[in-house]
Design a protein around this motif. Structure first.
Motif, PDB file in Angstrom:
ATOM      1  N   THR A 204      16.379  51.555  44.234  1.00  0.00           N
ATOM      2  CA  THR A 204      16.021  52.591  43.258  1.00  0.00           C
ATOM      3  C   THR A 204      14.763  52.251  42.454  1.00  0.00           C
ATOM      4  O   THR A 204      14.351  53.045  41.610  1.00  0.00           O
ATOM      5  N   SER A 205      14.138  51.114  42.715  1.00  0.00           N
ATOM      6  CA  SER A 205      13.008  50.676  41.890  1.00  0.00           C
ATOM      7  C   SER A 205      11.646  50.708  42.571  1.00  0.00           C
ATOM      8  O   SER A 205      10.635  50.499  41.921  1.00  0.00           O
ATOM      9  N   ILE A 206      11.595  50.943  43.858  1.00  0.00           N
ATOM     10  CA  ILE A 206      10.314  50.873  44.576  1.00  0.00           C
ATOM     11  C   ILE A 206       9.484  52.120  44.279  1.00  0.00           C
ATOM     12  O   ILE A 206       9.917  53.240  44.579  1.00  0.00           O
ATOM     13  N   PRO A 207       8.288  51.954  43.705  1.00  0.00           N
ATOM     14  CA  PRO A 207       7.415  53.114  43.492  1.00  0.00           C
ATOM     15  C   PRO A 207       7.013  53.718  44.842  1.00  0.00           C
ATOM     16  O   PRO A 207       6.682  52.987  45.778  1.00  0.00           O
ATOM     17  N   HIS A 208       7.069  55.033  44.945  1.00  0.00           N
ATOM     18  CA  HIS A 208       6.796  55.686  46.223  1.00  0.00           C
ATOM     19  C   HIS A 208       5.448  55.278  46.825  1.00  0.00           C
ATOM     20  O   HIS A 208       5.376  54.918  48.000  1.00  0.00           O
TER      21      HIS A 208
END
Length: 195
Positions: free
Chosen positions: A58-62
């Protein structure tokens, strides 16, 4: 005469087999347990270390995650049209991810949904790129790591340096990339490993 859209065969190369080529790759916990004796032979004075990435999916920037996948695919020798299609489809999956909470719909603007088929390979690509650009280039890694194995967001390490150098390495891990925050556990005889 228009020939219509170009047909692209996707079954030739997909990201998951590419991830398996990463030096840190471990298929699953069972494979780790089956090989633990070989992994922990020498040197005996090394620390056992566990690193874990908090809330990876849920933390990876697109933008950063998609670029990591793109870099991995470029290094594979995959056809440019295939790469562009994979990146475009991944972008569509990530940027149109809606969920409902308390009767309201929300758009997920960062990370990927857990349970999505794309989530594990996407997270693996992101961390493989992180290892390549941050971990493996660190002099602390090069001088002190006897073993570095990863199962998605859990890392098992044999550290040959001091506790002070291990803490310095841990401090190096956290601020580099958006979305990544690590926890660490270490010991001389045993550690708590969550995977």
């Amino acid at each position: 005469m228009c020939g219509g859209p170009k047909q692209i065969k996707l079954e030739q190369k997909v990201p998951t087999p590419l991830i398996q080529k990463a030096p840190s790759f471990f298929l699953d916990t069972g494979a780790f347990l089956n090989n633990i004796r070989q992994l922990c032979t020498k040197p005996t004075e090394a620390f056992l270390v566990s690193f874990d990435v908090k809330d990876l999916y849920t933390s990876i920037p697109h933008s950063h995650g998609i670029e990591s996948v793109n870099q991995l695919l470029l290094s594979s020798g995959m056809d440019t049209d295939q790469i562009n299609l994979c990146v475009e489809l991944l972008s569509l999956v990530l940027t149109t991810n809606f969920f409902m909470f308390q009767e309201k719909y929300y758009l997920n603007i960062c990370g990927t949904a857990m349970g999505s088929n794309a989530a594990p390979p996407y997270a693996n690509c992101y961390l493989a790129d992180y290892e390549r650009t941050v971990i493996y280039t660190s002099h602390l890694y090069q001088n002190n790591v006897f073993l570095w194995k990863r199962y998605i967001d859990g890392i098992f390490c044999r550290w040959g340096g001091t506790v002070e150098s291990l803490n310095s390495f841990f401090e190096l891990l956290n601020p580099f990339w958006p979305g990544l925050s690590f926890t660490m556990s270490y010991g001389t005889k045993y550690i708590f490993w969550t995977h």
